[in-house]
Design a protein around this motif. Structure first.
Motif, short mmCIF file in Angstrom:
data_model
loop_
_atom_site.label_atom_id
_atom_site.label_comp_id
_atom_site.label_asym_id
_atom_site.label_seq_id
_atom_site.Cartn_x
_atom_site.Cartn_y
_atom_site.Cartn_z
N PHE A 16 4.34 12.41 6.43
CA PHE A 16 3.09 12.83 7.06
C PHE A 16 3.35 13.95 8.06
O PHE A 16 4.44 14.07 8.61
CB PHE A 16 2.47 11.66 7.83
N TYR A 34 -5.99 13.35 5.24
CA TYR A 34 -6.70 12.16 5.68
C TYR A 34 -7.43 12.45 6.97
O TYR A 34 -6.94 13.20 7.83
CB TYR A 34 -5.72 10.99 5.89
N HIS A 62 -1.97 15.89 0.39
CA HIS A 62 -3.22 15.14 0.58
C HIS A 62 -3.57 15.16 2.05
O HIS A 62 -2.68 15.23 2.91
CB HIS A 62 -3.06 13.70 0.07
N TRP A 115 4.82 6.45 7.34
CA TRP A 115 5.01 5.65 6.14
C TRP A 115 6.16 4.66 6.38
O TRP A 115 7.18 5.03 6.95
CB TRP A 115 5.33 6.56 4.95
N VAL A 153 1.77 1.59 5.84
CA VAL A 153 1.83 2.74 6.74
C VAL A 153 1.52 2.21 8.13
O VAL A 153 0.61 1.39 8.28
CB VAL A 153 0.81 3.82 6.33
N TYR A 187 -1.06 -0.63 8.29
CA TYR A 187 -2.11 -0.48 7.29
C TYR A 187 -1.55 -0.72 5.89
O TYR A 187 -0.48 -0.20 5.54
CB TYR A 187 -2.71 0.92 7.33
N LEU A 229 -3.05 8.26 -1.14
CA LEU A 229 -3.36 6.91 -0.65
C LEU A 229 -4.88 6.83 -0.54
O LEU A 229 -5.46 7.25 0.47
CB LEU A 229 -2.66 6.68 0.68
N TRP A 261 -7.59 2.32 2.18
CA TRP A 261 -6.80 1.73 3.25
C TRP A 261 -7.48 0.47 3.77
O TRP A 261 -8.72 0.38 3.79
CB TRP A 261 -6.67 2.72 4.41
N GLY A 262 -6.66 -0.47 4.21
CA GLY A 262 -7.21 -1.62 4.93
C GLY A 262 -7.55 -1.24 6.36
O GLY A 262 -7.35 -0.10 6.78
N SER A 313 -2.01 3.48 -4.09
CA SER A 313 -2.06 4.73 -4.83
C SER A 313 -2.01 4.41 -6.31
O SER A 313 -1.51 3.36 -6.72
CB SER A 313 -0.91 5.67 -4.44
N HIS A 319 1.53 0.30 -0.56
CA HIS A 319 2.30 0.87 0.53
C HIS A 319 1.91 0.24 1.85
O HIS A 319 0.78 -0.24 2.02
CB HIS A 319 2.03 2.38 0.63
N ASN A 345 10.91 1.42 -1.94
CA ASN A 345 11.51 2.36 -1.00
C ASN A 345 11.11 2.00 0.42
O ASN A 345 10.04 1.44 0.66
CB ASN A 345 11.08 3.80 -1.32
N TYR A 392 7.34 9.01 1.36
CA TYR A 392 6.09 9.67 1.70
C TYR A 392 6.27 10.25 3.12
O TYR A 392 6.87 9.59 3.98
CB TYR A 392 4.94 8.67 1.72
N THR A 440 3.18 6.78 -8.06
CA THR A 440 4.08 7.18 -6.98
C THR A 440 4.84 8.41 -7.40
O THR A 440 5.59 8.37 -8.38
CB THR A 440 5.07 6.04 -6.65
N PRO A 441 4.74 9.54 -6.66
CA PRO A 441 3.87 9.66 -5.50
C PRO A 441 2.43 9.92 -5.90
O PRO A 441 2.16 10.38 -6.99
CB PRO A 441 4.44 10.86 -4.76
N GLY A 442 1.52 9.58 -5.00
CA GLY A 442 0.11 9.79 -5.27
C GLY A 442 -0.66 9.65 -3.99
O GLY A 442 -0.15 9.12 -3.00
#
Lengths: 119, 111
Positions: free
Chosen positions: B102, B38, B36, A47, A37, A95, A106, A109-110, A99, A35, A59, B100, A102-104
């Motif tokens: 947020f 963060y 979830h 996202w 973000v 970023y 995250l 992350w970088g 995951s 993904h 998507n 997704y 999907t969905p799951g």
């Protein structure tokens, strides 16, 4: 150690293009959906796009649909985001994240790549 | 305008308990999709704090806990510490948007 490293960010003029890359290591890339973000200056998380393990399901957020293209190369353990027709409101840290499905969640992350769209 | 609604800020003294709400709708949290959470410390990338509503990844202190009920979820931080000052985001999936989603984020301040 799981690592996701974005590259390709920078300053670009409105209407131009930029391609972000994300090189991953430390895990089996083709076991994961990936993904993008983004986070604009002083703003929350948004996202942008998702791609499943083999690229068959993709998507996009409405804000980037038709302008951005996500892709992956499992042989190179890399994720990409081609960004065309960039606008000032695309300015953000982008970023790369993963995951297990999907969905799951995250779960890694970088560090992010900064894209600044300005004349 | 975020699809998931969070309070912009919460604050508490060291040692206190604070909670952050995350309100969704029938196409995301209310549809049964997991929530979830963060944590984003200043100047850093987000990290996963709570997954699948109530679970903590390895290394996350048990001072952090999550819950979900109906179309809403909550994050609780007990025994608040100065190091907990950060932005917190909830996230789920929306079937109508195929996206997704947020929350807008909540800034936690330790007084």
């Amino acid at each position: 150690e799981v690592q996701l490293v974005e590259s390709g960010g920078g300053l670009v003029q409105p209407g131009r293009s930029l391609r972000l890359s994300c090189a991953v290591s430390g895990f089996t890339f083709n076991d994961h959906a990936m993904h993008w973000v983004r986070q604009g200056p002083g703003k929350g998380l948004e996202w942008v796009s998702s791609i499943n393990w083999n690229g068959a399901t993709i998507n996009y957020a409405d804000s980037v649909k038709g302008r951005f293209t996500i892709s992956r190369d499992n042989a190179k353990n890399s994720l990409y985001l081609q960004m065309n027709s960039l606008r000032a409101d695309d300015t953000a840290f982008y970023y790369c994240t993963r995951s297990r499905g999907t969905p799951g969640p995250l779960d890694f992350w970088g560090q992010g790549a900064l894209v600044t769209v300005s004349s | 305008q975020s699809v998931l609604t969070q309070p912009p800020s919460v604050s508490g003294a060291p040692g206190q308990r604070v909670t952050i709400s995350c309100t969704g709708s029938s196409s995301n949290i209310g549809a049964g999709y997991d929530v979830h959470w963060y944590q984003q410390l200043p100047g850093t990338a987000p990290t996963l704090l709570i997954y699948v509503n109530t679970n903590r990844p390895s290394g996350v202190p048990d001072r952090f806990s999550g819950s979900k009920s109906g179309a809403s979820a909550s994050l609780a931080i007990t025994g608040l510490k100065a190091e907990d000052e950060a932005d917190y985001y909830c996230q789920s999936y929306d079937s109508s948007l195929t996206a997704y989603v947020f929350g807008g984020g909540t800034k936690v301040t330790v007084l």
